[in-house]
Enzyme design. Structure first.
Site, PDB file in Angstrom:
ATOM      1  N   ARG A  25     -44.851  -8.335 -22.257  1.00 15.63           N
ATOM      2  CA  ARG A  25     -45.805  -7.876 -23.742  1.00 15.63           C
ATOM      3  C   ARG A  25     -45.206  -7.132 -24.696  1.00 15.63           C
ATOM      4  O   ARG A  25     -44.227  -6.242 -24.344  1.00 15.63           O
ATOM      5  CB  ARG A  25     -47.243  -7.352 -23.319  1.00 15.63           C
ATOM      6  CG  ARG A  25     -47.996  -8.118 -22.186  1.00 15.63           C
ATOM      7  CD  ARG A  25     -49.406  -7.096 -21.760  1.00 15.63           C
ATOM      8  NE  ARG A  25     -49.981  -8.025 -20.951  1.00 15.63           N
ATOM      9  CZ  ARG A  25     -49.867  -7.914 -19.556  1.00 15.63           C
ATOM     10  NH1 ARG A  25     -48.823  -7.302 -19.001  1.00 15.63           N
ATOM     11  NH2 ARG A  25     -50.853  -8.699 -18.602  1.00 15.63           N
ATOM     12  N   HIS A 134     -45.827 -12.784 -28.860  1.00 13.47           N
ATOM     13  CA  HIS A 134     -46.623 -13.037 -27.499  1.00 13.47           C
ATOM     14  C   HIS A 134     -46.633 -14.469 -27.151  1.00 13.47           C
ATOM     15  O   HIS A 134     -46.929 -14.782 -26.143  1.00 13.47           O
ATOM     16  CB  HIS A 134     -48.259 -12.530 -27.757  1.00 13.47           C
ATOM     17  CG  HIS A 134     -49.002 -12.402 -26.465  1.00 13.47           C
ATOM     18  ND1 HIS A 134     -48.896 -11.242 -25.672  1.00 13.47           N
ATOM     19  CD2 HIS A 134     -49.922 -13.007 -25.888  1.00 13.47           C
ATOM     20  CE1 HIS A 134     -49.467 -11.200 -24.812  1.00 13.47           C
ATOM     21  NE2 HIS A 134     -50.174 -12.427 -24.933  1.00 13.47           N
ATOM     22  N   ARG A 137     -44.322 -15.147 -24.755  1.00 10.49           N
ATOM     23  CA  ARG A 137     -44.723 -14.963 -23.249  1.00 10.49           C
ATOM     24  C   ARG A 137     -45.495 -16.231 -22.700  1.00 10.49           C
ATOM     25  O   ARG A 137     -45.264 -16.513 -21.345  1.00 10.49           O
ATOM     26  CB  ARG A 137     -45.624 -13.669 -23.103  1.00 10.49           C
ATOM     27  CG  ARG A 137     -46.307 -13.294 -21.972  1.00 10.49           C
ATOM     28  CD  ARG A 137     -47.172 -12.212 -22.257  1.00 10.49           C
ATOM     29  NE  ARG A 137     -48.227 -11.789 -21.326  1.00 10.49           N
ATOM     30  CZ  ARG A 137     -48.094 -11.527 -20.164  1.00 10.49           C
ATOM     31  NH1 ARG A 137     -46.968 -10.940 -19.734  1.00 10.49           N
ATOM     32  NH2 ARG A 137     -49.063 -11.176 -19.426  1.00 10.49           N
ATOM     33  N   HIS A 160     -50.505 -10.026 -13.907  1.00  6.67           N
ATOM     34  CA  HIS A 160     -52.117 -10.645 -13.717  1.00  6.67           C
ATOM     35  C   HIS A 160     -52.388 -10.170 -12.493  1.00  6.67           C
ATOM     36  O   HIS A 160     -52.094 -10.911 -11.329  1.00  6.67           O
ATOM     37  CB  HIS A 160     -52.284 -11.734 -14.439  1.00  6.67           C
ATOM     38  CG  HIS A 160     -52.663 -11.813 -15.736  1.00  6.67           C
ATOM     39  ND1 HIS A 160     -53.666 -11.538 -16.511  1.00  6.67           N
ATOM     40  CD2 HIS A 160     -51.565 -11.987 -16.759  1.00  6.67           C
ATOM     41  CE1 HIS A 160     -53.265 -11.586 -17.816  1.00  6.67           C
ATOM     42  NE2 HIS A 160     -52.095 -11.917 -18.031  1.00  6.67           N
ATOM     43  N   TYR A 169     -51.440 -21.578 -17.051  1.00  7.09           N
ATOM     44  CA  TYR A 169     -49.904 -22.161 -17.323  1.00  7.09           C
ATOM     45  C   TYR A 169     -49.891 -23.099 -15.992  1.00  7.09           C
ATOM     46  O   TYR A 169     -49.117 -24.128 -16.132  1.00  7.09           O
ATOM     47  CB  TYR A 169     -48.905 -20.880 -16.926  1.00  7.09           C
ATOM     48  CG  TYR A 169     -49.077 -20.023 -17.736  1.00  7.09           C
ATOM     49  CD1 TYR A 169     -48.820 -20.139 -19.169  1.00  7.09           C
ATOM     50  CD2 TYR A 169     -49.694 -18.723 -17.573  1.00  7.09           C
ATOM     51  CE1 TYR A 169     -49.375 -19.267 -20.240  1.00  7.09           C
ATOM     52  CE2 TYR A 169     -49.937 -17.703 -18.577  1.00  7.09           C
ATOM     53  CZ  TYR A 169     -49.836 -17.945 -19.856  1.00  7.09           C
ATOM     54  OH  TYR A 169     -49.778 -17.152 -20.790  1.00  7.09           O
TER      55      TYR A 169
END
Length: 197
Positions: A25, A134, A137, A160, A169
């Site tokens: 990030r 972002h 990412r 996370h 994903y």
């Protein structure tokens, strides 16, 4: 992504590469110090994130969650980029910031966004696409999932603790898996056509 890295100001080339290949990030990138990168093992360690308060004050704090503190293995193909950046742009000493703005200050999101938009134009990416840093990412996370990473591995890499974001994903990987199966169907049909001919 490489076109953007080539078009952006050189001091931000590694910034773009790490956004994609380490799935970092903005705040995590800005908070990186020299000691957070181990060139011997090609590992980066996220220890903090820089937040900008409403009054413009920037503070280093813990990442969003405990899972945000994490080691990330870097592709060895980035070694030269990291070495060059350390020699050219990083602040001195082990606690020196990895990324500094043109005035040697902590990069600010609004200033970086202007540099980003200029790089997109230089890379020939239409402004109408609305591409943000972002998004790199997300791209990197999708690549990680497509490489065969498990859900837990993707979660650890992106920092996370819940499966919700990582599932995005994995879903992209499932879509890719369907495309692979469709391509294999074409090969099967061709092979069967040759046998029956």
């Amino acid at each position: 992504m490489f076109a953007i890295a080539e078009a952006i100001q050189p001091r931000y080339r590694l910034f773009v590469l790490l956004a994609a290949f380490a799935q970092l990030r903005f705040g995590e990138l800005v908070a990186l110090r020299r000691r957070d990168i181990d060139l011997r093992t090609m590992e980066l360690r996220v220890r903090r994130a820089t937040a900008e308060l409403e009054d413009g004050t920037q503070i280093d704090d813990d990442p969003k969650s405990e899972a945000g503190k994490r080691p990330i293995s870097l592709p060895t193909g980035l070694r030269g980029d990291v070495e060059w950046h350390l020699a050219q742009f990083a602040e001195g000493g082990p606690d020196g910031r990895l990324f500094l703005g043109t005035q040697r200050g902590i990069p600010r999101r609004r200033n970086f966004n202007r540099i980003w938009r200029k790089a997109l134009a230089g890379a020939g990416i239409p402004d109408g696409l609305g591409l943000h840093l972002h998004d790199l990412r997300h791209t990197g996370s999708t690549w990680s999932a497509q490489s065969g990473a498990t859900l837990k591995e993707v979660m650890a890499r992106i920092g996370h603790s819940s499966t919700r974001a990582a599932m995005i994903y994995q879903h992209a990987t499932r879509d890719r898996d369907h495309a692979i199966a469709a391509a294999l169907d074409t090969l099967i049909a061709e092979a069967r056509g040759k046998i029956s001919a």
